[in-house]
Motif scaffolding. Structure first.
Motif, PDB file in Angstrom:
ATOM      1  N   PHE A 153       0.611  -1.285   0.071  1.00 10.02           N
ATOM      2  CA  PHE A 153      -0.407   0.150  -0.135  1.00 10.02           C
ATOM      3  C   PHE A 153       0.727   1.336   0.335  1.00 10.02           C
ATOM      4  O   PHE A 153       0.657   2.537  -0.925  1.00 10.02           O
ATOM      5  CB  PHE A 153      -0.804   0.428   1.740  1.00 10.02           C
ATOM      6  CG  PHE A 153      -2.009  -1.223   1.480  1.00 10.02           C
ATOM      7  CD1 PHE A 153      -2.743  -1.232  -0.080  1.00 10.02           C
ATOM      8  CD2 PHE A 153      -2.560  -1.803   2.258  1.00 10.02           C
ATOM      9  CE1 PHE A 153      -3.619  -2.574  -0.260  1.00 10.02           C
ATOM     10  CE2 PHE A 153      -3.337  -2.950   2.558  1.00 10.02           C
ATOM     11  CZ  PHE A 153      -3.914  -2.932   1.366  1.00 10.02           C
ATOM     12  N   ALA A 188       0.979   3.816  -2.938  1.00 15.32           N
ATOM     13  CA  ALA A 188       0.683   5.386  -2.606  1.00 15.32           C
ATOM     14  C   ALA A 188       1.987   6.446  -2.870  1.00 15.32           C
ATOM     15  O   ALA A 188       1.438   7.970  -4.058  1.00 15.32           O
ATOM     16  CB  ALA A 188      -0.124   5.607  -0.883  1.00 15.32           C
ATOM     17  N   MET A 217      -5.826   4.659  -5.463  1.00 17.54           N
ATOM     18  CA  MET A 217      -4.305   3.928  -4.796  1.00 17.54           C
ATOM     19  C   MET A 217      -3.620   4.856  -5.174  1.00 17.54           C
ATOM     20  O   MET A 217      -3.191   6.036  -4.378  1.00 17.54           O
ATOM     21  CB  MET A 217      -3.764   3.461  -4.127  1.00 17.54           C
ATOM     22  CG  MET A 217      -3.498   3.275  -2.144  1.00 17.54           C
ATOM     23  SD  MET A 217      -3.907   1.382  -1.461  1.00 17.54           S
ATOM     24  CE  MET A 217      -4.522   0.258  -2.162  1.00 17.54           C
ATOM     25  N   LEU A 222      -7.057   6.123   3.566  1.00 19.13           N
ATOM     26  CA  LEU A 222      -6.782   5.170   3.186  1.00 19.13           C
ATOM     27  C   LEU A 222      -7.146   3.788   3.650  1.00 19.13           C
ATOM     28  O   LEU A 222      -7.350   2.508   3.635  1.00 19.13           O
ATOM     29  CB  LEU A 222      -4.758   5.477   4.180  1.00 19.13           C
ATOM     30  CG  LEU A 222      -4.100   3.690   3.328  1.00 19.13           C
ATOM     31  CD1 LEU A 222      -4.489   3.909   2.224  1.00 19.13           C
ATOM     32  CD2 LEU A 222      -2.601   4.401   3.654  1.00 19.13           C
TER      33      LEU A 222
END
Lengths: 220, 220
Positions: A64, A68, B67, B77
């Motif tokens: 993640f 991002a 994302m 998130l």
């Protein structure tokens, strides 16, 4: 030299390979727990599952984070997404080893596996190990050709499960209800363990080639 | 007015709620398939699973897209990550309904469920529906308080499963090996369906509050 971004991508793969090592160890010990009514082995598998879950969490976190911060596309994005899927499958393989260990623990000090089925269960444990070892190699080597073999390797596991079921359903089966339940579940857990190893390989194929292998529902 | 970004976040929630509707329908029809040896119902559940998988894929795609494009932080998130987890759990609930339907299909034209256990299995099906309905409400209402209830609601499912197992293990159980195997698996599939509904609720709690409820291993 690789930059930090690509080092982090590589680290995803290393963590996945570490998960295959833990899953292999777990299923091997669970097989021992079942066959030898070995309570220590069973407990080890059950408490060892935290380490598997922890690795999955780390992979998720770092996936993640990469997503991002880097807005990856194409192959890099595929690598991140398939890593998440593979981590999920490996985590479930760990769970199935735990389920096996819990069957062993429930029957302790007896063995959940009648003598006449010991050889088949031993072979299932061995097959489970082979599948997860190969899944690990396939990730390390990024080898889509070899990954294709897992689906066929897994047929052997399905044959072994059918062998268990055929034995249970034979009129000469005299081991009673508890053994029937245990062997039914044990057969299913090994089979699902193998299915997830195949999913790992399928994801690797998609990661490397961008093409999805057949995704027919393989269960139960 | 919400901007496109937040509309897309909302759309994740709507797709999740749609998944709960499909999972509810699937488990209700699977229960019918089991109790009435209804082959049409069984086939419907099995072929209907594609729609569930499709929704999961859409949620994944849109989560990864958000994302990569928006680099969300904090609550946003968390919303994206927990949506992925919830979609995974709901997809597996669909799988468990398929597993139930396959047990029914395998025994057709007989019913896999002996008469004396019909009421218990009917209740398990009902309980499964209640759990997934409530999971859907919890997502719609973003209600972390209500989400906390699911863990306790699921105790009822565990009690029902134990009731099945107690019956099977009673010396008066005379239904033979096939029924023993079927009921063992059916009990497990309903129980797992319930466990995943609890996971959905746990994820909703984390989404809303940023705190994880206890995540002890709830199986098998």
């Amino acid at each position: 030299m690789r930059d930090t971004y690509h080092e982090e991508l590589d680290a995803l793969g290393e963590r996945l390979v570490e998960m295959t090592r833990l899953a292999r160890h777990a299923v091997a010990r669970a097989t021992t727990a079942l066959l030898d009514a070995d309570l220590t082995a069973a407990q080890e598998v059950i408490s060892g599952d935290d380490a598997v879950n922890q690795l999955e969490n780390e992979i998720e976190y770092s996936a993640f984070d990469l997503m991002a911060r880097q807005q990856p596309v194409a192959k890099d994005l595929r690598t991140i997404i398939t890593s998440l899927h593979m981590a999920g499958d490996l985590e479930r393989m760990g769970d199935h080893a735990v389920h096996l260990a819990k069957v062993a623990r429930r029957r302790h000090p007896d063995s959940a596996i009648p003598k006449e089925l010991r050889a088949t269960v031993l072979e299932m444990g061995h097959q489970a190990e082979q599948l997860v070892i190969k899944a690990g190699e396939v990730i390390t080597e990024q080898d889509a050709e070899k990954a294709l073999e897992l689906d066929k390797d897994d047929d052997q596991m399905d044959r072994l499960r059918r062998k268990l079921l055929t034995r249970i359903l034979d009129p000469s089966w005299k081991h009673g209800v508890e053994a029937t339940m245990d062997v039914t579940l044990v057969g299913r857990f090994y089979e699902r363990f193998g299915d997830h190893a195949v999913h790992v390989a399928d994801n690797l194929i998609y990661m490397v080639t961008g093409e999805k292998p057949g995704d027919e529902e393989r269960e139960p």
